[in-house]
Scaffold this motif. Structure first.
Motif, short mmCIF file in Angstrom:
data_model
loop_
_atom_site.label_atom_id
_atom_site.label_comp_id
_atom_site.label_asym_id
_atom_site.label_seq_id
_atom_site.Cartn_x
_atom_site.Cartn_y
_atom_site.Cartn_z
N GLY A 19 -3.57 -8.20 7.08
CA GLY A 19 -2.75 -7.34 6.22
C GLY A 19 -3.26 -7.19 4.80
O GLY A 19 -2.56 -6.71 3.92
N LEU A 20 -4.51 -7.58 4.57
CA LEU A 20 -5.08 -7.42 3.24
C LEU A 20 -5.44 -5.96 2.97
O LEU A 20 -5.43 -5.51 1.83
CB LEU A 20 -6.34 -8.31 3.11
N ALA A 21 -5.78 -5.22 4.04
CA ALA A 21 -6.17 -3.82 3.87
C ALA A 21 -5.79 -3.02 5.10
O ALA A 21 -5.56 -3.57 6.17
CB ALA A 21 -7.69 -3.73 3.65
N ASP A 22 -5.68 -1.69 4.95
CA ASP A 22 -5.41 -0.80 6.08
C ASP A 22 -6.69 -0.48 6.82
O ASP A 22 -6.71 -0.34 8.04
CB ASP A 22 -4.80 0.52 5.58
N LEU A 23 -7.77 -0.34 6.06
CA LEU A 23 -9.05 0.08 6.62
C LEU A 23 -10.15 -0.77 6.02
O LEU A 23 -9.96 -1.39 4.98
CB LEU A 23 -9.34 1.54 6.27
N ILE A 24 -11.32 -0.75 6.67
CA ILE A 24 -12.50 -1.34 6.05
C ILE A 24 -13.62 -0.29 6.04
O ILE A 24 -13.63 0.63 6.86
CB ILE A 24 -13.01 -2.61 6.78
N VAL A 25 -14.52 -0.44 5.10
CA VAL A 25 -15.78 0.32 5.14
C VAL A 25 -16.88 -0.73 5.24
O VAL A 25 -17.01 -1.59 4.37
CB VAL A 25 -15.96 1.19 3.88
N ASP A 26 -17.63 -0.68 6.36
CA ASP A 26 -18.63 -1.72 6.60
C ASP A 26 -19.77 -1.17 7.44
O ASP A 26 -19.68 -0.08 8.01
CB ASP A 26 -17.97 -2.90 7.32
N LEU A 27 -20.84 -1.94 7.54
CA LEU A 27 -21.98 -1.56 8.38
C LEU A 27 -21.67 -1.86 9.83
O LEU A 27 -21.09 -2.89 10.15
CB LEU A 27 -23.22 -2.34 7.96
N ALA A 40 -9.97 -8.47 7.00
CA ALA A 40 -8.96 -7.92 6.09
C ALA A 40 -7.81 -7.18 6.78
O ALA A 40 -6.63 -7.45 6.48
CB ALA A 40 -9.64 -7.04 5.03
N PRO A 41 -8.08 -6.25 7.74
CA PRO A 41 -6.97 -5.55 8.39
C PRO A 41 -6.12 -6.49 9.25
O PRO A 41 -4.93 -6.28 9.42
CB PRO A 41 -7.66 -4.50 9.27
N LEU A 42 -6.76 -7.53 9.79
CA LEU A 42 -6.07 -8.44 10.71
C LEU A 42 -5.00 -9.25 9.99
O LEU A 42 -4.00 -9.63 10.58
CB LEU A 42 -7.07 -9.40 11.39
N VAL A 55 0.07 9.24 3.86
CA VAL A 55 1.22 9.33 2.97
C VAL A 55 1.10 8.29 1.86
O VAL A 55 1.14 8.60 0.68
CB VAL A 55 2.56 9.12 3.76
N GLN A 56 0.87 7.05 2.30
CA GLN A 56 0.75 6.00 1.29
C GLN A 56 -0.69 5.97 0.78
O GLN A 56 -1.58 6.62 1.32
CB GLN A 56 1.20 4.65 1.86
N ARG A 57 -0.88 5.25 -0.27
CA ARG A 57 -2.21 5.05 -0.81
C ARG A 57 -2.91 4.00 0.04
O ARG A 57 -2.49 2.84 0.08
CB ARG A 57 -2.03 4.56 -2.26
N LEU A 58 -3.96 4.40 0.74
CA LEU A 58 -4.64 3.49 1.64
C LEU A 58 -5.33 2.37 0.89
O LEU A 58 -5.95 2.59 -0.15
CB LEU A 58 -5.69 4.26 2.44
N ARG A 59 -5.26 1.18 1.46
CA ARG A 59 -6.00 0.04 0.89
C ARG A 59 -7.23 -0.18 1.76
O ARG A 59 -7.13 -0.34 2.97
CB ARG A 59 -5.13 -1.22 0.91
N ILE A 60 -8.39 -0.18 1.12
CA ILE A 60 -9.64 -0.27 1.87
C ILE A 60 -10.46 -1.45 1.39
O ILE A 60 -10.84 -1.52 0.22
CB ILE A 60 -10.44 1.03 1.71
N ALA A 61 -10.75 -2.36 2.31
CA ALA A 61 -11.55 -3.53 1.96
C ALA A 61 -13.02 -3.22 2.22
O ALA A 61 -13.37 -2.69 3.28
CB ALA A 61 -11.11 -4.74 2.79
#
Ligand code: ATP
Ligand code: MG
Length: 208
Positions: A149-157, A145-147, A109-115
């Motif tokens: 509250g900087l982002a909802d999700l991360i993209v990482d290796l 970042a998610p811990l 619903v909301q615009r996801l924030r991804i770190a």
């Protein structure tokens, strides 16, 4: 004897490249922890020790004829100006989307924030699914970042998933598998054709 320069990705890729270089007779003949340019055991081949994200730049501009670099870095950089003839099968991991284990699942619903350290890959991945996302560029320790509250999700290796787990995160989607590749400068491929082809053939025989 044609001189060749190979740009190596410092860090874990370098560690996994060393056995391969040794089998090729190209092991560093110098202190790779201190020197940024070292000769190899083969006098015709010299090695550059550079940050992983800088390898495509060195090779594209011809400062190195060849390079060893992660597919993640190539995808983020945009590899069109380079040849990518070989998958070395080393430094294997995957690029994944991860979220907080117990947190509310982002519901679209909301615009996801991804770190992420990979803004281009992340934007492409979510755009392909028709999702608008806000990308927060980080240079490391994405798990934090998610811990906070900087982002909802991360993209990482992810390799074993151990780091995610230790930080209370779970993998929710795999974007792609990652291994290290051998890349070649396009002009060098023409100008130093014989030397590069013979090196590539020797590498191919080792990794097949
Ligand atoms: P820098 O020192 O410039 O910050 P870096 O932290 O990205 O670089 P490394 O973590 O040593 O450097 O190497 C990252 C590369 O290693 C990635 O680009 C990827 O291709 C590969 N790799 C393999 N497994 C993993 C993993 N589990 N986590 C991170 N990188 C991995
Ligand atoms: Mg690092």
């Amino acid at each position: 004897m044609t001189a060749l320069t190979i740009a190596l990705s410092k860090g874990r890729i370098l560690e996994e490249s060393l056995p391969l270089l040794a089998k090729l007779g190209l092991d560093p003949a110098g202190d790779i922890d201190r020197l940024l340019r070292v000769p190899s055991r083969d006098k015709a081949v010299s090695l550059l020790i550079v940050r992983p994200a800088d390898v495509p730049t060195y090779v594209e501009h011809g400062a190195a004829d060849l390079g060893i670099v992660g597919k993640d870095v190539l995808m983020e950089h945009g590899g069109a100006a380079l040849y990518e003839p070989l998958d070395l099968g080393i430094a294997r991991c995957r690029l994944s989307v991860a979220a907080k284990k117990d947190g509310p699942r982002p519901d679209g619903v909301q615009r996801l924030r991804i770190a992420t350290k990979y803004p281009a890959i992340t934007r492409r991945h979510f755009a392909a699914k028709g999702e608008q996302v806000e990308i927060i560029k980080l240079y490391g320790s994405m798990e934090l970042a998610p811990l906070v509250g900087l982002a909802d999700l991360i993209v990482d290796l992810v390799a074993t998933g151990g780091t995610l787990k230790a930080n209370g995160l779970v993998e929710i989607e795999t974007i792609c598998q990652v291994t290290s590749r051998m890349v070649v400068n396009k002009a060098a491929m023409k100008m130093k054709h014989a030397a590069i082809q013979s090196l590539l053939a020797r590498v191919a025989a080792l990794v097949k």
